[in-house]
Write a protein that holds these residues in place. Structure first.
Motif, PDB file in Angstrom:
ATOM      1  N   ALA A   2       0.830  -1.203   0.000  1.00 34.78           N
ATOM      2  CA  ALA A   2       0.000   0.000   0.000  1.00 34.78           C
ATOM      3  C   ALA A   2       0.867   1.257   0.000  1.00 34.78           C
ATOM      4  CB  ALA A   2      -0.922  -0.001   1.223  1.00 34.78           C
ATOM      5  N   THR A   3       1.928   1.232   0.797  1.00 35.46           N
ATOM      6  CA  THR A   3       2.835   2.380   0.842  1.00 35.46           C
ATOM      7  C   THR A   3       3.536   2.578  -0.492  1.00 35.46           C
ATOM      8  OG1 THR A   3       3.239   2.048   3.213  1.00 35.46           O
ATOM      9  CG2 THR A   3       4.849   3.375   2.009  1.00 35.46           C
ATOM     10  N   LEU A   4       3.987   1.485  -1.092  1.00 37.55           N
ATOM     11  CA  LEU A   4       4.694   1.564  -2.373  1.00 37.55           C
ATOM     12  C   LEU A   4       3.762   2.016  -3.487  1.00 37.55           C
ATOM     13  CD1 LEU A   4       7.442   0.990  -3.734  1.00 37.55           C
ATOM     14  CD2 LEU A   4       6.613  -1.322  -4.212  1.00 37.55           C
ATOM     15  N   GLY A   5       2.571   1.413  -3.550  1.00 39.02           N
ATOM     16  CA  GLY A   5       1.644   1.727  -4.631  1.00 39.02           C
ATOM     17  C   GLY A   5       1.092   3.142  -4.552  1.00 39.02           C
ATOM     18  N   TYR A   6       0.644   3.542  -3.357  1.00 40.48           N
ATOM     19  CA  TYR A   6       0.028   4.858  -3.227  1.00 40.48           C
ATOM     20  C   TYR A   6       1.041   5.955  -2.926  1.00 40.48           C
ATOM     21  CZ  TYR A   6      -4.512   2.623  -3.436  1.00 40.48           C
ATOM     22  OH  TYR A   6      -5.599   1.929  -3.873  1.00 40.48           O
ATOM     23  N   GLY A   7       2.197   5.573  -2.388  1.00 41.74           N
ATOM     24  CA  GLY A   7       3.227   6.574  -2.133  1.00 41.74           C
ATOM     25  C   GLY A   7       3.955   6.989  -3.395  1.00 41.74           C
ATOM     26  N   ALA A   8       3.913   6.134  -4.422  1.00 36.29           N
ATOM     27  CA  ALA A   8       4.622   6.442  -5.669  1.00 36.29           C
ATOM     28  C   ALA A   8       4.061   7.679  -6.346  1.00 36.29           C
ATOM     29  CB  ALA A   8       4.535   5.241  -6.623  1.00 36.29           C
TER      30      ALA A   8
END
Length: 214
Positions: free
Chosen positions: A173-179
């Motif tokens: 979730a952090t990787l997908g939405y933080g990108a």
């Protein structure tokens, strides 16, 4: 007892996070989808749910079966290696021949038709499924390694497994939405060429390693 459950869950969270944070084919794909803001929820959900299912199988003791059937991992390695190399070649092609208006994908996709958007989501979902389930490292990390570490916890093995599963959800979730925080940078086509170059190098390297080990 509550303290023991919390300790086991935190140990599972830390162990799971340490295994999935390393740059790999799956992470590179999630990063690219997140930066494009395209099918992010579907991709994150597939990665997280797949990890949770595999971790549950490992905690349940399926790792012993996988170990006893090495031909299965070999077949997965060959299929996965070939798939990753093909995907890496496509990414390298985008570096050499970027699509017109590619930078616009940082704003949630281009202005194509609804059917084209639906087709893009299906392609992302199928690619994510293949990248997840055709990677033997996923089985080694989740079913075998996390499964064996969970077994050491005895009656608290499921608390350990839940912690590892939560680590997977948190990371993807952090990787997908933080990108999307990189959207300003990725508004430039040259930045997309750098990202695709990273994706291509990662995919081809991982695919080559899988085929070599197979």
């Amino acid at each position: 007892m509550t303290h023991g459950i919390l300790t086991a869950a935190l140990a599972g969270f830390g162990t799971g996070l340490s295994l999935i944070v390393a740059i790999g084919a799956q992470n590179a794909f999630v990063l690219r989808q997140g930066a494009r803001r395209h099918a992010v929820l579907a991709v994150v959900a597939i990665c997280a749910v797949s990890d949770a299912l595999l971790i549950a199988l490992g905690v349940a003791g399926v790792g012993a079966f996988v170990t006893a059937w090495p031909a299965a991992l070999t077949a997965v390695a060959i299929a996965g290696g070939g798939f990753l190399i093909c995907y890496g070649v496509l990414a390298a092609r985008r570096v050499l021949r970027p699509a017109p208006g590619a930078a616009l994908t940082t704003e949630g996709g281009t202005s194509g038709s609804g059917s084209r958007s639906g087709s893009g989501v299906r392609a992302a979902v199928l690619t994510c499924l293949a990248m997840t389930w055709l990677n033997p490292h996923v089985y080694l990390d989740t079913v075998l390694l996390l499964g064996s570490l969970a077994a050491d916890r005895g009656d608290l093995r499921w608390a350990f497994g839940i912690g590892a599963g939560l680590a997977s959800v948190t990371w993807f979730a952090t990787l997908g939405y933080g990108a999307r925080l990189l959207s300003g940078l990725l508004a430039r086509p040259s930045a997309w060429r750098v990202l695709d170059g990273l994706v291509a190098a990662t995919m081809v390297t991982m695919g080559g390693m899988l085929l070599a080990r197979a």
